[in-house]
Design a protein around this motif. Structure first.
Motif, PDB file in Angstrom:
ATOM      1  N   LEU A 163      30.926  31.830  43.653  1.00 17.52           N
ATOM      2  CA  LEU A 163      31.800  31.536  44.787  1.00 17.52           C
ATOM      3  C   LEU A 163      32.247  32.818  45.483  1.00 17.52           C
ATOM      4  O   LEU A 163      32.348  32.863  46.718  1.00 17.52           O
ATOM      5  N   ALA A 164      32.513  33.866  44.703  1.00 16.90           N
ATOM      6  CA  ALA A 164      32.904  35.151  45.301  1.00 16.90           C
ATOM      7  C   ALA A 164      31.757  35.747  46.112  1.00 16.90           C
ATOM      8  O   ALA A 164      31.979  36.381  47.154  1.00 16.90           O
ATOM      9  N   ARG A 165      30.538  35.540  45.648  1.00 22.60           N
ATOM     10  CA  ARG A 165      29.357  36.080  46.340  1.00 22.60           C
ATOM     11  C   ARG A 165      29.171  35.446  47.711  1.00 22.60           C
ATOM     12  O   ARG A 165      28.598  36.059  48.621  1.00 22.60           O
ATOM     13  N   MET A 166      29.644  34.223  47.905  1.00 20.37           N
ATOM     14  CA  MET A 166      29.454  33.500  49.166  1.00 20.37           C
ATOM     15  C   MET A 166      30.452  33.919  50.247  1.00 20.37           C
ATOM     16  O   MET A 166      30.312  33.518  51.398  1.00 20.37           O
ATOM     17  N   LEU A 167      31.455  34.709  49.882  1.00 18.38           N
ATOM     18  CA  LEU A 167      32.490  35.089  50.843  1.00 18.38           C
ATOM     19  C   LEU A 167      32.010  36.176  51.795  1.00 18.38           C
ATOM     20  O   LEU A 167      31.109  36.955  51.467  1.00 18.38           O
ATOM     21  N   LEU A 168      32.648  36.229  52.960  1.00 17.27           N
ATOM     22  CA  LEU A 168      32.411  37.307  53.920  1.00 17.27           C
ATOM     23  C   LEU A 168      33.615  38.247  53.896  1.00 17.27           C
ATOM     24  O   LEU A 168      34.755  37.799  53.880  1.00 17.27           O
ATOM     25  N   PHE A 169      33.322  39.550  53.919  1.00 13.71           N
ATOM     26  CA  PHE A 169      34.382  40.551  53.879  1.00 13.71           C
ATOM     27  C   PHE A 169      34.319  41.346  55.191  1.00 13.71           C
ATOM     28  O   PHE A 169      33.694  42.400  55.257  1.00 13.71           O
ATOM     29  N   CYS A 170      34.952  40.788  56.210  1.00 15.78           N
ATOM     30  CA  CYS A 170      34.826  41.351  57.553  1.00 15.78           C
ATOM     31  C   CYS A 170      36.020  42.210  57.950  1.00 15.78           C
ATOM     32  O   CYS A 170      36.053  42.759  59.051  1.00 15.78           O
ATOM     33  N   SER A 171      37.005  42.317  57.075  1.00 12.08           N
ATOM     34  CA  SER A 171      38.194  43.113  57.402  1.00 12.08           C
ATOM     35  C   SER A 171      38.123  44.455  56.673  1.00 12.08           C
ATOM     36  O   SER A 171      37.141  45.171  56.797  1.00 12.08           O
ATOM     37  N   ILE A 172      39.116  44.787  55.881  1.00 14.38           N
ATOM     38  CA  ILE A 172      39.107  46.063  55.164  1.00 14.38           C
ATOM     39  C   ILE A 172      38.202  45.976  53.941  1.00 14.38           C
ATOM     40  O   ILE A 172      37.912  44.884  53.436  1.00 14.38           O
ATOM     41  N   ASN A 173      37.763  47.121  53.446  1.00 16.16           N
ATOM     42  CA  ASN A 173      36.899  47.166  52.259  1.00 16.16           C
ATOM     43  C   ASN A 173      37.517  48.015  51.151  1.00 16.16           C
ATOM     44  O   ASN A 173      36.802  48.603  50.343  1.00 16.16           O
ATOM     45  N   VAL A 174      38.844  48.060  51.130  1.00 19.19           N
ATOM     46  CA  VAL A 174      39.555  48.839  50.109  1.00 19.19           C
ATOM     47  C   VAL A 174      40.137  47.878  49.079  1.00 19.19           C
ATOM     48  O   VAL A 174      40.989  47.037  49.402  1.00 19.19           O
ATOM     49  N   ILE A 175      39.660  47.970  47.817  1.00 22.47           N
ATOM     50  CA  ILE A 175      40.135  47.134  46.721  1.00 22.47           C
ATOM     51  C   ILE A 175      41.251  47.874  45.994  1.00 22.47           C
ATOM     52  O   ILE A 175      41.026  48.960  45.455  1.00 22.47           O
ATOM     53  N   ASN A 176      42.432  47.287  45.960  1.00 24.78           N
ATOM     54  CA  ASN A 176      43.564  47.939  45.308  1.00 24.78           C
ATOM     55  C   ASN A 176      43.490  47.701  43.807  1.00 24.78           C
ATOM     56  O   ASN A 176      44.291  46.967  43.212  1.00 24.78           O
ATOM     57  N   HIS A 177      42.492  48.344  43.198  1.00 30.17           N
ATOM     58  CA  HIS A 177      42.270  48.201  41.757  1.00 30.17           C
ATOM     59  C   HIS A 177      41.395  49.349  41.293  1.00 30.17           C
ATOM     60  O   HIS A 177      40.783  50.047  42.103  1.00 30.17           O
ATOM     61  N   CYS A 178      41.344  49.545  39.947  1.00 29.12           N
ATOM     62  CA  CYS A 178      40.501  50.604  39.376  1.00 29.12           C
ATOM     63  C   CYS A 178      39.099  50.109  39.052  1.00 29.12           C
ATOM     64  O   CYS A 178      38.202  50.907  38.784  1.00 29.12           O
ATOM     65  N   PHE A 179      38.927  48.800  39.028  1.00 30.27           N
ATOM     66  CA  PHE A 179      37.604  48.207  38.845  1.00 30.27           C
ATOM     67  C   PHE A 179      37.575  46.908  39.613  1.00 30.27           C
ATOM     68  O   PHE A 179      38.593  46.492  40.187  1.00 30.27           O
ATOM     69  N   CYS A 180      36.428  46.260  39.667  1.00 32.35           N
ATOM     70  CA  CYS A 180      36.296  45.042  40.469  1.00 32.35           C
ATOM     71  C   CYS A 180      36.865  43.841  39.712  1.00 32.35           C
ATOM     72  O   CYS A 180      36.159  43.217  38.916  1.00 32.35           O
ATOM     73  N   GLU A 181      38.114  43.558  39.966  1.00 29.92           N
ATOM     74  CA  GLU A 181      38.749  42.349  39.442  1.00 29.92           C
ATOM     75  C   GLU A 181      38.534  41.226  40.444  1.00 29.92           C
ATOM     76  O   GLU A 181      38.542  41.457  41.659  1.00 29.92           O
ATOM     77  N   HIS A 182      38.336  40.022  39.957  1.00 28.21           N
ATOM     78  CA  HIS A 182      37.930  38.905  40.799  1.00 28.21           C
ATOM     79  C   HIS A 182      38.862  38.690  41.993  1.00 28.21           C
ATOM     80  O   HIS A 182      38.445  38.724  43.155  1.00 28.21           O
ATOM     81  N   MET A 183      40.147  38.468  41.743  1.00 32.63           N
ATOM     82  CA  MET A 183      41.062  38.154  42.833  1.00 32.63           C
ATOM     83  C   MET A 183      41.357  39.362  43.710  1.00 32.63           C
ATOM     84  O   MET A 183      41.674  39.209  44.894  1.00 32.63           O
ATOM     85  N   ALA A 184      41.243  40.571  43.145  1.00 32.05           N
ATOM     86  CA  ALA A 184      41.425  41.775  43.968  1.00 32.05           C
ATOM     87  C   ALA A 184      40.339  41.861  45.035  1.00 32.05           C
ATOM     88  O   ALA A 184      40.576  42.347  46.142  1.00 32.05           O
ATOM     89  N   LEU A 185      39.135  41.378  44.708  1.00 29.11           N
ATOM     90  CA  LEU A 185      38.051  41.327  45.691  1.00 29.11           C
ATOM     91  C   LEU A 185      38.217  40.143  46.635  1.00 29.11           C
ATOM     92  O   LEU A 185      38.070  40.280  47.854  1.00 29.11           O
ATOM     93  N   VAL A 186      38.548  38.979  46.082  1.00 31.02           N
ATOM     94  CA  VAL A 186      38.628  37.752  46.877  1.00 31.02           C
ATOM     95  C   VAL A 186      39.696  37.856  47.957  1.00 31.02           C
ATOM     96  O   VAL A 186      39.519  37.345  49.072  1.00 31.02           O
ATOM     97  N   GLU A 187      40.813  38.517  47.659  1.00 25.75           N
ATOM     98  CA  GLU A 187      41.892  38.587  48.639  1.00 25.75           C
ATOM     99  C   GLU A 187      41.520  39.410  49.874  1.00 25.75           C
ATOM    100  O   GLU A 187      42.236  39.404  50.866  1.00 25.75           O
ATOM    101  N   LEU A 188      40.377  40.121  49.831  1.00 26.72           N
ATOM    102  CA  LEU A 188      39.907  40.869  50.995  1.00 26.72           C
ATOM    103  C   LEU A 188      39.037  40.023  51.922  1.00 26.72           C
ATOM    104  O   LEU A 188      38.670  40.476  53.008  1.00 26.72           O
ATOM    105  N   ALA A 189      38.694  38.806  51.500  1.00 32.77           N
ATOM    106  CA  ALA A 189      37.742  37.983  52.255  1.00 32.77           C
ATOM    107  C   ALA A 189      38.361  37.419  53.525  1.00 32.77           C
ATOM    108  O   ALA A 189      39.574  37.233  53.634  1.00 32.77           O
ATOM    109  N   CYS A 190      37.478  37.145  54.482  1.00 30.07           N
ATOM    110  CA  CYS A 190      37.902  36.476  55.710  1.00 30.07           C
ATOM    111  C   CYS A 190      37.861  34.962  55.474  1.00 30.07           C
ATOM    112  O   CYS A 190      37.009  34.459  54.750  1.00 30.07           O
ATOM    113  N   GLY A 191      38.755  34.242  56.135  1.00 26.04           N
ATOM    114  CA  GLY A 191      38.763  32.792  55.983  1.00 26.04           C
ATOM    115  C   GLY A 191      39.500  32.348  54.740  1.00 26.04           C
ATOM    116  O   GLY A 191      40.156  33.123  54.047  1.00 26.04           O
ATOM    117  N   SER A 192      39.355  31.068  54.441  1.00 26.55           N
ATOM    118  CA  SER A 192      40.083  30.468  53.324  1.00 26.55           C
ATOM    119  C   SER A 192      39.448  30.851  51.978  1.00 26.55           C
ATOM    120  O   SER A 192      38.229  30.848  51.829  1.00 26.55           O
TER     121      SER A 192
END
Length: 318
Positions: A163-192
């Motif tokens: 599900l995370a792979r299907m998202l579009l990340f059209c805004s910022i690309n800065v993850i506020n984390h030290c590694f790729c945590e699921h919700m830290a990445l998801v909250e950067l996505a555009c749309g719902s």
């Protein structure tokens, strides 16, 4: 231009965890490096001792070795990059690399609670049904407890990452984390991202929360049996209390780490990142102590191995 913008999605991200600390951030290399070394050395030693000593090939010791293997792997997927980020400010990661990191870190994380459940079952069979212990802990009999949980873990994490792979990340690309945590990445996505959040919460309650519910139920039954047995069960009771303390602390860290990204709260960003990191590092450092050194047979073999390494002998240690 708007349609082009909607179809655009970042393929490269910047891991910006603990950036709020500014010039103090490189100092974090020291504590995290120490924990990484402790995790690698303690779990590797535990694995080596259990694998090489035939006397430790009992069901419980094999489960402890499985826990050591699971604890050993997650830090390897994110701690080296995190340490390099602290020292040299290397923060970049591709989307593919991010998704791979999410998959393996979270999949191995689910098996921490699942292995604790299998250990609780081992103690339940040993204390409450000792006459049937070897029959139920033999591989053919125990597979019925293993296979459904393995399928559950793999399915849920695969669904989360897909599900995370299907998202579009059209805004910022800065993850506020030290590694790729699921919700830290998801909250950067555009749309719902409601579906991603829902599936993430469902995964929490179907895996660690459900595991700890059955673990608690098992130990309640064990306590009842031990208290009825009198003094003969004091040692078993002491072991169970130790296990429950560690599991409770681990569960609290897991829930704080996951829910801090899914429920509105006033936690500062560095605190959220800290808990998300510790829920992987804390068990990796302390499980070998609780489930290895406090187990008499393993402790004796560890001391024997260390003494063989410390002193130069003319004959091999037996």
């Amino acid at each position: 231009m708007e349609p082009l913008r909607e179809n655009f999605s970042h393929k490269h991200f910047i891991l910006d965890g603990f950036n709020e600390l500014g010039a103090v951030r490189p100092v974090l290399f020291i504590p995290f490096f120490i924990m990484f070394v402790v995790s690698l050395s303690a779990n590797s030693l535990l694995l080596y001792v259990v694998i090489t000593q035939r006397s430790l090939h009992s069901p419980m010791c094999i489960l402890i070795a499985g826990m050591a293997c699971v604890d050993l792997c997650p830090p390897l997927f994110f701690v080296p990059n995190m340490l390099l980020s602290f020292l040299f400010d290397w923060r970049g990661i591709s989307l593919s690399g991010c998704l791979v990191q999410i998959y393996f870190v979270h999949l191995l994380g689910t098996f921490q609670s699942t292995l604790l459940l299998w250990m609780a079952l081992d103690r339940y069979f040993a204390i409450c049904t000792p006459l049937y212990y070897h029959e139920r802990m033999a591989l053919p009999g125990f597979l019925k407890f293993m296979i459904p949980l393995v399928i559950r873990n793999v399915f849920m994490i695969t669904l989360v990452v897909s599900l995370a792979r299907m998202l579009l990340f059209c805004s910022i690309n800065v993850i506020n984390h030290c590694f790729c945590e699921h919700m830290a990445l998801v909250e950067l996505a555009c749309g719902s991202t409601a579906v991603n959040s829902l599936v993430g919460l469902l995964t929490i309650f179907l895996v660690p929360v459900t595991d700890f519910f059955f673990i608690t139920a098992s130990y309640v039954v064990i306590f009842s049996s031990v208290l009825r047995s009198g003094k003969s069960g004091i040692k078993a009771l002491h072991t169970c209390v130790t296990h429950i303390v560690v599991m409770t602390v681990t569960l609290i860290i897991i829930l704080v780490a996951f829910l801090s990204y899914r429920i509105r709260n006033g936690l500062p960003a560095p605190v959220r990142v800290f808990f998300s990191t510790m829920y992987l590092l804390f068990p990796s450092c302390f499980h070998p102590i609780i489930y290895g050194i406090r187990t008499t047979e393993i402790r004796q073999q560890i001391l024997k191995t260390l003494s063989c390494c410390r002193f130069i002998q003319t004959e091999p240690c037996s």
